[in-house]
Write an enzyme that holds these catalytic residues in place. Structure first.
Site, mmCIF file in Angstrom:
data_model
loop_
_atom_site.group_PDB
_atom_site.id
_atom_site.type_symbol
_atom_site.label_atom_id
_atom_site.label_comp_id
_atom_site.label_asym_id
_atom_site.label_seq_id
_atom_site.Cartn_x
_atom_site.Cartn_y
_atom_site.Cartn_z
ATOM 1 N N GLU A 115 21.083 -3.693 12.822
ATOM 2 C CA GLU A 115 22.292 -4.474 13.093
ATOM 3 C C GLU A 115 23.566 -3.629 13.063
ATOM 4 O O GLU A 115 24.639 -4.107 13.426
ATOM 5 C CB GLU A 115 22.417 -5.611 12.069
ATOM 6 N N TRP A 159 17.407 -9.309 -13.265
ATOM 7 C CA TRP A 159 16.958 -8.576 -12.085
ATOM 8 C C TRP A 159 16.381 -7.228 -12.489
ATOM 9 O O TRP A 159 16.922 -6.517 -13.336
ATOM 10 C CB TRP A 159 18.128 -8.335 -11.124
#
Length: 563
Positions: free
Chosen positions: A326, A441
């Site tokens: 992208e 996390w």
């Protein structure tokens, strides 16, 4: 008061004309399927690109039509890179490693009108050809008998009128399109304009990045169907750098032969390519003269610090690049800044293994789970967002993916990162790969990089798997190096290697040794497949302890792996 500047369109034909005028005699080298080397020049490639454009126009290809390529890296693929956009059509590089079902979807979704196909890839192309409505299929080969129902590339060019490349009148016209690898659903198309391509080319050619000079010989070991070979066909065209193209021979020995034999100064490839090259260099350190290689660029996946250090022993100086399809794809670059240069060697190595700092004109920020922007403190994790003149603003015909783009013009990358005060980016994980354990996390990338620094480890993958108590726990999948010393390595050895560097609750709950790790069509570790394959790993009874005991022990102290 308005500036009194000429309204000059930034288009690929401007790069082509420059190369014709200034670099026509510079060499382009390609390796053929039979391993022989074909040598040509920019002038000849551009002459043939004009003939290709004329032939396509005679076949009814009009501005905006999509022309697919199903090819390896070689000079005739470059002819399409230069000729197709310069006639106003859209170059669509098909990923030859995709499954036929995915290729059918991608070519149909793009609306490809014509396909250029390497003869050596015909068996793969034939598996989906009749499922796509190509008006014409053109086969690129070297004197083989014609394939019924197709056009021969050389015969087509021989009878074609040269196109004058005056069709492109708007820099915002589409020049090329590439599809993402589709690891989280259907592949999505990034469309690059002429303007974005020219600006990306200028960005790659900046002196501070030092990726492409007129005096360079550039070897693109990244396939030309992967994010436009990271822009190297166009940066070489603009600067006049000599280009070396490996054809279908991407094995380590063939690449090393080109690196040494063609006196390559800049080489670009994914970490797995460099890892294979390292293995050959370690086996025979004096076999290849790489003294001319000044930049070895790695991207496409995180490269472990241990691999940087190992290649340094052979005089191969790695530079980490980061980007995405992208982003055309260049986003950041890990060339050391003045501040880091002054630090000790260990600190310099650590920064070289990060994703570096954003290149000029690319802006970055990161957003946390709560929706707010995270501070640039080098510790707080958030999802990286980017914007810039070569970052796409939407996917082609994919309204279901509109949430990847923010209302104020930023692209949500899906990468979980930390950002330091002066802009150094460290990717901790993809949003789909970050391990959420006990409300915290855990970075699978950090664990993988640390495992790779163990002398017995050739490759490592860490995945988060469902766990009855902790939501997810990390499982380490490890490929041992060759040799008896590596074969003696145990899960306990690896966990002890990790223990000094991470909180105890980060340590994998288990280590499994495997023969090989699967990869996606663009060479990245296929974590999605391994999460599926091992999905019940922590949900099944263990032979040595209950799951609750195993999880409790993992959260408090290092544990040995399940065997």
């Amino acid at each position: 008061m308005h500036g009194l500047m000429m309204d000059y369109e930034l288009t690929i034909p401007t790069l082509v004309r420059r190369a014709e005028q200034l670099h026509a005699g510079k060499e382009i080298v390609s390796r053929r399927p039979d391993r022989s080397l074909h040598r040509t020049t920019y002038g000849e490639v551009i002459r043939r690109a004009r003939s290709l454009a004329g032939a396509l126009r005679a076949l009814g290809v009009a501005p905006g039509d999509r022309v697919a390529t199903f090819c390896w890296n070689h000079a005739r693929h470059l002819e399409a890179y230069y000729g197709v956009p310069s006639m106003g059509a859209v170059l669509h590089t098909l990923n030859i490693r995709l499954h036929p079902d995915e290729l059918t979807y991608v070519a149909t979704h793009a609306g490809d009108k014509v396909a250029l196909v390497d003869r050596v890839l015909w068996p793969q192309f034939e598996r989906f050809r009749d499922r796509v409505g190509f008006a014409h299929v053109i086969v690129v080969g070297d004197g083989e008998p014609p394939i019924p129902g197709t056009l021969d590339y050389e015969a087509l060019l021989e009878g074609a009128d040269a196109h004058d490349f005056d069709t492109v009148t708007d820099e915002r016209w589409a020049a090329a399109m590439c599809y993402t690898s589709g690891t989280t659903g259907r592949p999505k198309a990034a469309v690059y304009s002429h303007r974005s391509t020219v600006l990306h080319t200028l960005g790659m050619s900046l002196a501070d990045l030092d990726l492409c000079r007129e005096t360079d010989t550039v070897l693109a070991m990244v396939p030309m169907f992967h994010a436009n070979a990271w822009g190297s066909p166009y940066s070489g065209l603009m600067t006049g750098a000599r280009q070396v193209l490996p054809g279908p021979h991407l094995d380590s020995a063939s690449l090393l032969e080109l690196l040494a034999g063609e006196r390559v100064t800049v080489a670009l490839g994914v970490p797995t390519i460099w890892s294979g090259i390292l293995q050959l260099l370690d086996r025979d350190p004096g076999a290849y003269d790489l003294s001319r290689l000044r930049v070895a660029g790695a991207g496409g996946a995180a490269m472990p610090e241990a691999l940087f250090r190992a290649l340094d022993r052979h005089g191969v100086h790695m530079v980490h690049l980061w980007g995405m399809t992208e982003m055309s794809p260049l986003g950041s670059h890990a060339r050391l800044t003045a501040r880091v240069h002054e630090a000790d060697a260990d600190v310099r190595h650590r920064y070289r293994a990060t994703q570096g700092r954003p290149v000029p004109l690319v802006e970055i920020r990161a957003r946390g789970e709560g929706g707010g922007l995270v501070p640039w403190d080098g510790a707080t994790m958030g999802e990286l967002e980017v914007r810039g003149p070569w970052v796409v603003g939407a996917y082609y015909d994919a309204p279901e993916s509109a949430d990847r783009f923010t209302a104020d013009g930023w692209f949500r990358t899906g990468d979980i990162v930390t950002i330091e005060q002066d802009g150094w980016i460290t990717i901790c994980d993809r949003d789909k790969d970050v391990i959420k354990s006990g409300g915290e996390w855990i970075s699978s990338v950090a664990l993988e990089n640390a495992l790779m620094s163990h002398p017995a480890v050739a490759e490592a993958m860490v995945v988060g798997l469902p766990h009855p108590q902790w939501d997810e726990r990390p499982l380490a999948l490890v490929v041992r190096r060759e040799g008896s010393a590596a074969a003696a390595c145990t899960p306990d050895d690896l966990l002890a290697h990790l223990a000094p560097h991470f909180p105890k609750w980060w340590l994998p709950s288990a280590v499994e040794f495997v023969d090989a790790l699967p990869r996606t069509s663009v060479g990245k570790l296929d974590k999605k497949l391994m999460r599926q394959r091992y999905s019940a790993y922590f949900l099944a009874p263990t032979t040595s302890a209950s799951l609750a005991d195993l999880a409790e022990r993992t959260m408090t102290e290092p544990t040995s792996g399940r065997r």
